[in-house]
Design a protein around this motif. Structure first.
Motif, mmCIF file in Angstrom:
data_model
loop_
_atom_site.group_PDB
_atom_site.id
_atom_site.type_symbol
_atom_site.label_atom_id
_atom_site.label_comp_id
_atom_site.label_asym_id
_atom_site.label_seq_id
_atom_site.Cartn_x
_atom_site.Cartn_y
_atom_site.Cartn_z
ATOM 1 N N VAL A 1 -10.296 -5.780 -1.663
ATOM 2 C CA VAL A 1 -11.150 -5.975 -2.831
ATOM 3 C C VAL A 1 -10.262 -6.217 -4.043
ATOM 4 O O VAL A 1 -9.371 -5.412 -4.354
ATOM 5 C CB VAL A 1 -12.078 -4.770 -3.089
ATOM 6 N N VAL A 2 -10.494 -7.344 -4.737
ATOM 7 C CA VAL A 2 -9.739 -7.716 -5.937
ATOM 8 C C VAL A 2 -10.625 -7.475 -7.153
ATOM 9 O O VAL A 2 -11.767 -7.931 -7.189
ATOM 10 C CB VAL A 2 -9.311 -9.201 -5.876
ATOM 11 N N THR A 3 -10.107 -6.756 -8.158
ATOM 12 C CA THR A 3 -10.964 -6.307 -9.263
ATOM 13 C C THR A 3 -11.110 -7.312 -10.406
ATOM 14 O O THR A 3 -11.987 -7.151 -11.255
ATOM 15 C CB THR A 3 -10.427 -4.989 -9.859
ATOM 16 N N ARG A 4 -10.226 -8.314 -10.488
ATOM 17 C CA ARG A 4 -10.307 -9.312 -11.570
ATOM 18 C C ARG A 4 -10.065 -10.697 -10.993
ATOM 19 O O ARG A 4 -9.510 -10.844 -9.915
ATOM 20 C CB ARG A 4 -9.241 -9.042 -12.660
ATOM 21 N N LEU B 1 -7.155 -2.016 -2.134
ATOM 22 C CA LEU B 1 -7.686 -2.332 -3.456
ATOM 23 C C LEU B 1 -6.593 -3.033 -4.250
ATOM 24 O O LEU B 1 -5.441 -2.586 -4.263
ATOM 25 C CB LEU B 1 -8.120 -1.057 -4.179
ATOM 26 N N VAL B 2 -6.953 -4.147 -4.924
ATOM 27 C CA VAL B 2 -6.007 -4.862 -5.787
ATOM 28 C C VAL B 2 -6.508 -4.759 -7.228
ATOM 29 O O VAL B 2 -7.285 -5.590 -7.695
ATOM 30 C CB VAL B 2 -5.880 -6.345 -5.358
ATOM 31 N N PRO B 3 -6.094 -3.697 -7.949
ATOM 32 C CA PRO B 3 -6.528 -3.519 -9.339
ATOM 33 C C PRO B 3 -5.541 -4.138 -10.309
ATOM 34 O O PRO B 3 -4.467 -4.617 -9.918
ATOM 35 C CB PRO B 3 -6.551 -1.995 -9.489
ATOM 36 N N THR B 4 -5.913 -4.110 -11.591
ATOM 37 C CA THR B 4 -5.025 -4.558 -12.665
ATOM 38 C C THR B 4 -4.929 -3.449 -13.703
ATOM 39 O O THR B 4 -5.559 -2.390 -13.565
ATOM 40 C CB THR B 4 -5.549 -5.844 -13.333
ATOM 41 N N VAL B 5 -4.188 -3.718 -14.784
ATOM 42 C CA VAL B 5 -3.982 -2.724 -15.837
ATOM 43 C C VAL B 5 -5.301 -2.300 -16.491
ATOM 44 O O VAL B 5 -5.394 -1.217 -17.081
ATOM 45 C CB VAL B 5 -2.997 -3.283 -16.893
ATOM 46 N N THR B 6 -6.342 -3.128 -16.386
ATOM 47 C CA THR B 6 -7.629 -2.802 -17.017
ATOM 48 C C THR B 6 -8.477 -1.853 -16.179
ATOM 49 O O THR B 6 -9.551 -1.461 -16.606
ATOM 50 C CB THR B 6 -8.443 -4.081 -17.299
ATOM 51 N N ASP B 7 -8.015 -1.496 -14.984
ATOM 52 C CA ASP B 7 -8.772 -0.590 -14.110
ATOM 53 C C ASP B 7 -8.150 0.798 -14.116
ATOM 54 O O ASP B 7 -6.940 0.944 -13.894
ATOM 55 C CB ASP B 7 -8.777 -1.118 -12.668
ATOM 56 N N THR B 8 -8.970 1.809 -14.346
ATOM 57 C CA THR B 8 -8.484 3.190 -14.319
ATOM 58 C C THR B 8 -8.724 3.774 -12.932
ATOM 59 O O THR B 8 -9.864 4.034 -12.534
ATOM 60 C CB THR B 8 -9.211 4.047 -15.377
ATOM 61 N N ILE B 9 -7.625 3.953 -12.199
ATOM 62 C CA ILE B 9 -7.705 4.494 -10.834
ATOM 63 C C ILE B 9 -7.234 5.944 -10.910
ATOM 64 O O ILE B 9 -6.085 6.275 -10.616
ATOM 65 C CB ILE B 9 -6.840 3.671 -9.855
ATOM 66 N N ASP B 10 -8.136 6.821 -11.360
ATOM 67 C CA ASP B 10 -7.769 8.222 -11.586
ATOM 68 C C ASP B 10 -8.153 9.094 -10.392
ATOM 69 O O ASP B 10 -8.701 8.615 -9.382
ATOM 70 C CB ASP B 10 -8.403 8.740 -12.875
ATOM 71 N N GLY B 11 -7.860 10.404 -10.525
ATOM 72 C CA GLY B 11 -8.132 11.337 -9.438
ATOM 73 C C GLY B 11 -9.599 11.393 -9.053
ATOM 74 O O GLY B 11 -9.931 11.513 -7.867
ATOM 75 N N ARG C 1 -6.123 2.653 2.281
ATOM 76 C CA ARG C 1 -4.765 3.120 2.571
ATOM 77 C C ARG C 1 -3.705 2.484 1.681
ATOM 78 O O ARG C 1 -2.541 2.855 1.729
ATOM 79 C CB ARG C 1 -4.430 2.865 4.044
ATOM 80 N N LEU C 2 -4.110 1.487 0.872
ATOM 81 C CA LEU C 2 -3.138 0.846 -0.018
ATOM 82 C C LEU C 2 -3.812 0.399 -1.306
ATOM 83 O O LEU C 2 -4.885 -0.210 -1.273
ATOM 84 C CB LEU C 2 -2.501 -0.381 0.664
ATOM 85 N N ILE C 3 -3.174 0.724 -2.437
ATOM 86 C CA ILE C 3 -3.561 0.179 -3.738
ATOM 87 C C ILE C 3 -2.431 -0.757 -4.148
ATOM 88 O O ILE C 3 -1.345 -0.313 -4.530
ATOM 89 C CB ILE C 3 -3.768 1.291 -4.782
ATOM 90 N N ALA C 4 -2.678 -2.064 -4.009
ATOM 91 C CA ALA C 4 -1.662 -3.074 -4.312
ATOM 92 C C ALA C 4 -1.888 -3.569 -5.738
ATOM 93 O O ALA C 4 -2.588 -4.558 -5.966
ATOM 94 C CB ALA C 4 -1.740 -4.221 -3.306
ATOM 95 N N ASN C 5 -1.287 -2.876 -6.694
ATOM 96 C CA ASN C 5 -1.533 -3.178 -8.101
ATOM 97 C C ASN C 5 -1.000 -4.554 -8.477
ATOM 98 O O ASN C 5 0.118 -4.920 -8.130
ATOM 99 C CB ASN C 5 -0.868 -2.110 -8.979
ATOM 100 N N TYR C 6 -1.837 -5.317 -9.209
ATOM 101 C CA TYR C 6 -1.431 -6.625 -9.722
ATOM 102 C C TYR C 6 -0.850 -6.395 -11.109
ATOM 103 O O TYR C 6 -1.531 -6.456 -12.118
ATOM 104 C CB TYR C 6 -2.653 -7.557 -9.770
ATOM 105 N N GLY C 7 0.437 -6.066 -11.148
ATOM 106 C CA GLY C 7 1.118 -5.727 -12.386
ATOM 107 C C GLY C 7 2.256 -4.772 -12.100
ATOM 108 O O GLY C 7 2.257 -4.071 -11.079
ATOM 109 N N ALA C 8 3.218 -4.734 -12.998
ATOM 110 C CA ALA C 8 4.379 -3.864 -12.810
ATOM 111 C C ALA C 8 4.079 -2.428 -13.229
ATOM 112 O O ALA C 8 4.477 -1.476 -12.568
ATOM 113 C CB ALA C 8 5.568 -4.407 -13.587
ATOM 114 N N GLY C 9 3.370 -2.253 -14.348
ATOM 115 C CA GLY C 9 3.049 -0.904 -14.828
ATOM 116 C C GLY C 9 1.969 -0.267 -13.987
ATOM 117 O O GLY C 9 0.984 -0.917 -13.613
#
Length: 328
Positions: free
Chosen positions: A9-12, A52-62, A73-81
């Motif tokens: 799932v890609v968020t943006r 999940l492929v989130p970006t800096v605009t998505d809050t993936i909190d506890g 099983r994997l959060i592949a963030n689209y971004g370095a931070g």
């Protein structure tokens, strides 16, 4: 018999080339428009997806991770931070986190130099005169800025981007100084002719330009606070292309308004899109909408890193850009 494809799932919205390649490789759910996912949509995504492929605009909190399904099983963030992701909670739940480091180094460093030049040479003020049709011709004292050659640049955070900025600034004839958690190796210092300052306070007080390049962590929150901003010379400017929380935005606004700091160039903000309205009114402040990494080449390279991380994970190996809490 072929195995079932990973559910991703890609968020943006991502560059078309990246979305096409993701669709070829995985069972991917893409966004129809470029709006961020709502909290409800994120909850649905983590309940159903393998990746999940989130970006800096998505809050993936506890709280969100607590609602994740067994498949995630994997959060592949689209971004370095990854300060938008609770990496520790993800790890506790057996969810790997990866990011896309390195590909945006040159793009962000280029934008940093653009901001330094824009502030010191008053480029937006000149642009405004032309757009309003107010230009009456050349004059000896009109829109006088300052020459950056010979000025002292203080780099706050000498990682990949900080070093890329230092090399560019050196080519412009600036004198490079830096403060970092760890001192660079002597050969790198010598190559860049960079002077190390163990004391951030002492460096800040002596620089003509401060350029911020550190990540957002509890220890860097308001690192440039009211007390430290007060140490800056009244002729000095500050530029930030890293994370907005590193600078106390209200304190910065007050000091620029009172003439105690000569100007600022900002691409990131303490409260996201909620920028201090007084800051927006200042002619000697250049504000950009988080454009530091905005090149098509860079964004496609980010996507390629995401794909490699997911494909490596799918093949049963450690993603090459895996993030662990100890790195943060």
């Amino acid at each position: 018999m072929s195995r079932e494809r990973l559910s991703v799932v890609v968020t943006r919205r991502l560059p078309e080339a990246v979305e096409t390649r993701l669709s070829e490789l995985f069972d991917v759910q893409l966004r129809d428009d470029d709006s961020p996912m709502t909290r409800e949509e994120l909850v649905k995504a983590v309940k159903t997806a393998d990746v999940l492929v989130p970006t800096v605009t998505d809050t993936i909190d506890g709280g969100l991770l607590g609602q994740a399904g067994e498949n995630l099983r994997l959060i592949a963030n689209y971004g370095a931070g990854v300060d938008n992701i609770d990496v520790s909670t993800a790890r506790q739940r057996g969810i790997l986190v990866s990011n896309t480091p390195g590909v945006l180094t040159d793009d962000t460093a280029d934008m940093t130099m653009a901001l330094i030049l824009a502030v010191t040479r008053r480029i937006p003020e000149g642009l405004s005169v032309m757009q309003k049709g107010d230009w009456t011709g050349w004059a000896p004292n009109a829109l006088l800025g300052g020459r950056i050659g010979g000025r002292r640049l203080g780099v706050l955070g000498m990682g990949r981007i900080g070093q890329a900025v230092a090399r560019r600034a050196s080519a412009f004839g600036m004198q490079v100084h830096y403060h970092n958690r760890r001192r660079l190796r002597p050969e790198i210092e010598q190559e860049m002719e960079a002077t190390y300052w163990e004391s951030l306070d002492q460096m800040v007080a002596r620089m003509d330009v401060i350029s911020v390049h550190c990540p957002s962590t509890p220890s860097t929150f308001h690192l440039m606070n009211a007390r430290r901003l007060k140490l800056m010379k009244p002729t000095a400017v500050i530029v930030n292309t890293s994370r907005g929380e590193v600078i106390d935005e209200n304190a910065l606004t007050r000091r620029i308004r009172s003439g105690e700091i000569a100007g600022a160039g900002l691409d990131v903000y303490e409260h996201g899109t909620d920028v201090n309205p007084r800051l927006r009114q200042l002619p000697n402040v250049v504000l950009l909408p988080h454009m530091g990494s905005a090149t098509l080449e860079g964004r496609i390279e980010m996507g390629e890193k995401v794909i490699i991380n997911i494909k490596t994970f799918e093949d049963g190996h450690r993603p090459p850009d895996q993030v662990v809490p100890a790195m943060l």
